[in-house]
Design an enzyme around this catalytic site. Structure first.
Site, PDB file in Angstrom:
ATOM      1  N   LYS A 198       0.943  -1.003   0.052  1.00  0.00           N
ATOM      2  CA  LYS A 198      -0.017   0.034   0.084  1.00  0.00           C
ATOM      3  C   LYS A 198       0.906   1.161   0.082  1.00  0.00           C
ATOM      4  O   LYS A 198       1.583   1.368   0.707  1.00  0.00           O
ATOM      5  CB  LYS A 198      -0.827  -0.101   1.172  1.00  0.00           C
ATOM      6  CG  LYS A 198      -2.050  -1.102   1.187  1.00  0.00           C
ATOM      7  CD  LYS A 198      -3.118  -0.567   0.334  1.00  0.00           C
ATOM      8  CE  LYS A 198      -4.059  -1.897   0.100  1.00  0.00           C
ATOM      9  NZ  LYS A 198      -5.018  -1.619  -0.906  1.00  0.00           N
TER      10      LYS A 198
ATOM     11  N   ASP B  35       0.096  -0.758  -4.677  1.00  0.00           N
ATOM     12  CA  ASP B  35      -1.360  -0.258  -4.774  1.00  0.00           C
ATOM     13  C   ASP B  35      -1.381   1.224  -4.004  1.00  0.00           C
ATOM     14  O   ASP B  35      -1.117   1.352  -2.945  1.00  0.00           O
ATOM     15  CB  ASP B  35      -2.331  -1.245  -3.929  1.00  0.00           C
ATOM     16  CG  ASP B  35      -3.661  -0.813  -4.164  1.00  0.00           C
ATOM     17  OD1 ASP B  35      -3.887   0.184  -4.653  1.00  0.00           O
ATOM     18  OD2 ASP B  35      -4.522  -1.398  -3.658  1.00  0.00           O
TER      19      ASP B  35
ATOM     20  N   GLU C 284      -1.114  -0.534  -9.090  1.00  0.00           N
ATOM     21  CA  GLU C 284      -2.614  -0.537  -9.116  1.00  0.00           C
ATOM     22  C   GLU C 284      -2.987   0.971  -8.570  1.00  0.00           C
ATOM     23  O   GLU C 284      -2.449   1.558  -7.813  1.00  0.00           O
ATOM     24  CB  GLU C 284      -2.856  -1.486  -8.013  1.00  0.00           C
ATOM     25  CG  GLU C 284      -4.416  -1.730  -7.643  1.00  0.00           C
ATOM     26  CD  GLU C 284      -4.775  -2.979  -6.965  1.00  0.00           C
ATOM     27  OE1 GLU C 284      -3.982  -3.911  -6.911  1.00  0.00           O
ATOM     28  OE2 GLU C 284      -5.843  -2.923  -6.262  1.00  0.00           O
TER      29      GLU C 284
ATOM     30  N   GLU D 162     -11.301  -1.687  -9.618  1.00  0.00           N
ATOM     31  CA  GLU D 162     -12.252  -2.002  -8.656  1.00  0.00           C
ATOM     32  C   GLU D 162     -13.338  -1.001  -8.464  1.00  0.00           C
ATOM     33  O   GLU D 162     -14.331  -1.146  -7.795  1.00  0.00           O
ATOM     34  CB  GLU D 162     -11.387  -2.299  -7.373  1.00  0.00           C
ATOM     35  CG  GLU D 162     -10.717  -0.964  -6.709  1.00  0.00           C
ATOM     36  CD  GLU D 162      -9.793  -1.155  -5.579  1.00  0.00           C
ATOM     37  OE1 GLU D 162      -8.724  -1.836  -5.728  1.00  0.00           O
ATOM     38  OE2 GLU D 162     -10.237  -1.047  -4.491  1.00  0.00           O
TER      39      GLU D 162
ATOM     40  N   ASP E  48     -14.404  -5.872  -9.490  1.00  0.00           N
ATOM     41  CA  ASP E  48     -14.823  -6.641  -8.168  1.00  0.00           C
ATOM     42  C   ASP E  48     -16.226  -7.219  -8.251  1.00  0.00           C
ATOM     43  O   ASP E  48     -17.187  -6.588  -8.637  1.00  0.00           O
ATOM     44  CB  ASP E  48     -15.081  -5.660  -6.893  1.00  0.00           C
ATOM     45  CG  ASP E  48     -15.200  -6.298  -5.580  1.00  0.00           C
ATOM     46  OD1 ASP E  48     -16.103  -7.242  -5.577  1.00  0.00           O
ATOM     47  OD2 ASP E  48     -14.407  -6.142  -4.551  1.00  0.00           O
TER      48      ASP E  48
ATOM     49  N   HIS F 115     -10.900  -8.160  -8.142  1.00  0.00           N
ATOM     50  CA  HIS F 115     -10.488  -7.555  -6.692  1.00  0.00           C
ATOM     51  C   HIS F 115     -11.597  -8.320  -5.780  1.00  0.00           C
ATOM     52  O   HIS F 115     -12.488  -8.464  -6.053  1.00  0.00           O
ATOM     53  CB  HIS F 115     -10.876  -6.035  -6.979  1.00  0.00           C
ATOM     54  CG  HIS F 115     -10.977  -5.255  -5.558  1.00  0.00           C
ATOM     55  ND1 HIS F 115     -12.004  -5.249  -4.950  1.00  0.00           N
ATOM     56  CD2 HIS F 115      -9.730  -4.691  -5.087  1.00  0.00           C
ATOM     57  CE1 HIS F 115     -11.676  -4.391  -3.813  1.00  0.00           C
ATOM     58  NE2 HIS F 115     -10.438  -4.163  -3.839  1.00  0.00           N
TER      59      HIS F 115
ATOM     60  N   GLU G  49      -6.653 -12.438  -5.244  1.00  0.00           N
ATOM     61  CA  GLU G  49      -6.415 -11.503  -4.143  1.00  0.00           C
ATOM     62  C   GLU G  49      -7.165 -12.163  -2.891  1.00  0.00           C
ATOM     63  O   GLU G  49      -8.209 -12.132  -2.837  1.00  0.00           O
ATOM     64  CB  GLU G  49      -7.261 -10.116  -4.413  1.00  0.00           C
ATOM     65  CG  GLU G  49      -7.013  -9.316  -3.454  1.00  0.00           C
ATOM     66  CD  GLU G  49      -7.380  -7.849  -3.525  1.00  0.00           C
ATOM     67  OE1 GLU G  49      -7.846  -7.308  -4.740  1.00  0.00           O
ATOM     68  OE2 GLU G  49      -6.692  -6.914  -2.817  1.00  0.00           O
TER      69      GLU G  49
HETATM   70 CA    CA Z   1      -6.714  -2.007  -4.597  1.00  0.00          CA
END
Ligand code: CA
Length: 376
Positions: A166, A194, A220, A246, A269, A296, A329
């Site tokens: 992240k 991401d 991402e 997503e 997603d 996702h 994921e």
């Molecule tokens: Ca993400």
């Protein structure tokens, strides 16, 4: 067989320790769980990604098109629901609500035909998938250079082939963290980034240039989801592939993303983009555009199971002796209800997860556990 009732269960659970990412934070985890009941007694389960109470309200609004319908007519119901709010509901919560209903209908369909969803969708193309660990969220205290490196080493020790870092906070700090993690795990372990669309294209390009040499599998949401030109600018500046999706919805939204050429790894997603019906179509569209797809997944075991069934039918593109394989994921961040509402949790063994083989989603819901998390 007719649909006799649609119930929503809005669940919530407080976290032992709040965490945050570039654009948000969580002190609790929740979801809108959908239960579709038929006049034959068959019941299907679905889940909506995103804000749970608005999704439940939207499902209430869809009821006139659902109650009394044939639950096996999944595409017919999808089209009826989409058309009913098309003028004001092409993206966001209205589509998340359709997603939850659609997943529940596929669960019913599978139970009716005594077959797993991936089989009814033409698979399996694969029976198990490698998982990558999703985590590395920020804590309220402590040094991320220490606790995130430790967390990622834990995923590597558990057998996961990859994880996602992240970022999206500050370019120099993010680059230092990426380098520290890469040095700790070595060059054979998969590492993705991401940013949760926390950068604009200027900072995303600066970050990509600083870390490009660190063998990163994708970047991402470098920029906000609406900014396809920003994606294209970042993509033109680096060899790191772009990932996102997503926050995109339906075949119509993904058509524009695919046409733009902005994204290399598409991440719809299933609990948001339109359910299993729509994500199968998006999967085939991605295949036609030669774009890789990795769903996702950030929900409970219901969303996790839906993700696994879609993974069971993602085509090889192109087929070959050692084709690229999509990954699951696998969210490792705290979510007290995620596995608790399942009678049998979905777990990994050495980073590999089996695609469920039971009828429908192939899961059973623990109603007592579900009730214990339900707030409305
Ligand atoms: Ca993400």
């Amino acid at each position: 067989m007719k649909i006799s009732e649609v119930k929503t269960h809005v669940i919530e659970a407080a976290l032992s320790e709040p965490f945050y990412w570039a654009i948000g934070e969580a002190a609790k985890r929740g979801s809108c769980i959908v239960e579709v009941i038929t006049d034959t007694g068959l019941v299907g389960w679905g889940e909506c990604f995103g804000p749970a109470r608005p999704a439940a309200a939207m499902i209430e609004a869809y009821k006139p098109w659902v109650i009394g319908a044939d639950p096996l007519a999944t595409d017919k119901i999808w089209q009826d629901l989409y058309a009913s709010f098309r003028d004001q509901g092409q993206k966001g919560v209205p589509i998340c609500a359709i997603s939850g209903i659609d997943i529940a209908l596929w669960d019913i369909k599978g139970k009716h035909f005594n077959a797993p969803i991936h089989q009814l969708m033409g698979g399996p193309i694969r029976t198990e998938v490698d998982a990558y660990a999703t985590g590395t969220y920020r804590k309220q205290s402590g040094d991320p250079m220490e606790y995130i490196v430790k967390e990622v080493l834990g995923y590597q020790a558990e057998g996961f082939i990859a994880t996602k870092l992240k970022i999206g906070f500050e370019v120099n700090e993010d680059a230092a963290l990426i380098e520290a993690v890469r040095n700790a795990v070595g060059h054979d372990f998969g590492l993705m980034l991401d940013a949760n669309h926390g950068y604009d294209s200027i900072d995303a390009i600066r970050l990509a240039q600083k870390v490009e040499h660190l063998n990163l599998d994708w970047f991402e949401e470098p920029v906000p989801p609406e900014d396809l030109e920003g994606y294209l600018a970042v993509k033109a500046s680096t060899s790191i592939p772009m990932a996102g999706g997503e926050c995109e919805y339906t075949r119509f939204g993904f058509r524009e993303v695919l046409k733009s050429g902005a994204i290399d790894y598409l991440q719809p997603d299933i609990c948001a983009a339109g359910g299993l019906s729509e994500c199968k179509k998006i999967t085939d569209m991605a295949n036609a555009f030669g774009v890789r797809l990795v769903p996702h997944v950030w929900g409970t075991g219901i969303g996790l199971s839906a993700g696994l069934h879609l993974l069971g039918v993602i085509p090889h593109n192109p087929p070959g002796r050692r084709p690229w394989e999509p990954m699951l994921e696998f969210d490792r961040s705290e979510h007290p209800a995620r596995q608790a509402i399942m009678k049998t949790p979905i777990e990994h063994v050495d980073g590999v997860v089996q695609i469920p083989t039971g009828p429908g989603l192939g899961i059973e819901i623990d109603r007592d556990a579900l009730a214990s998390f339900t707030v409305t």
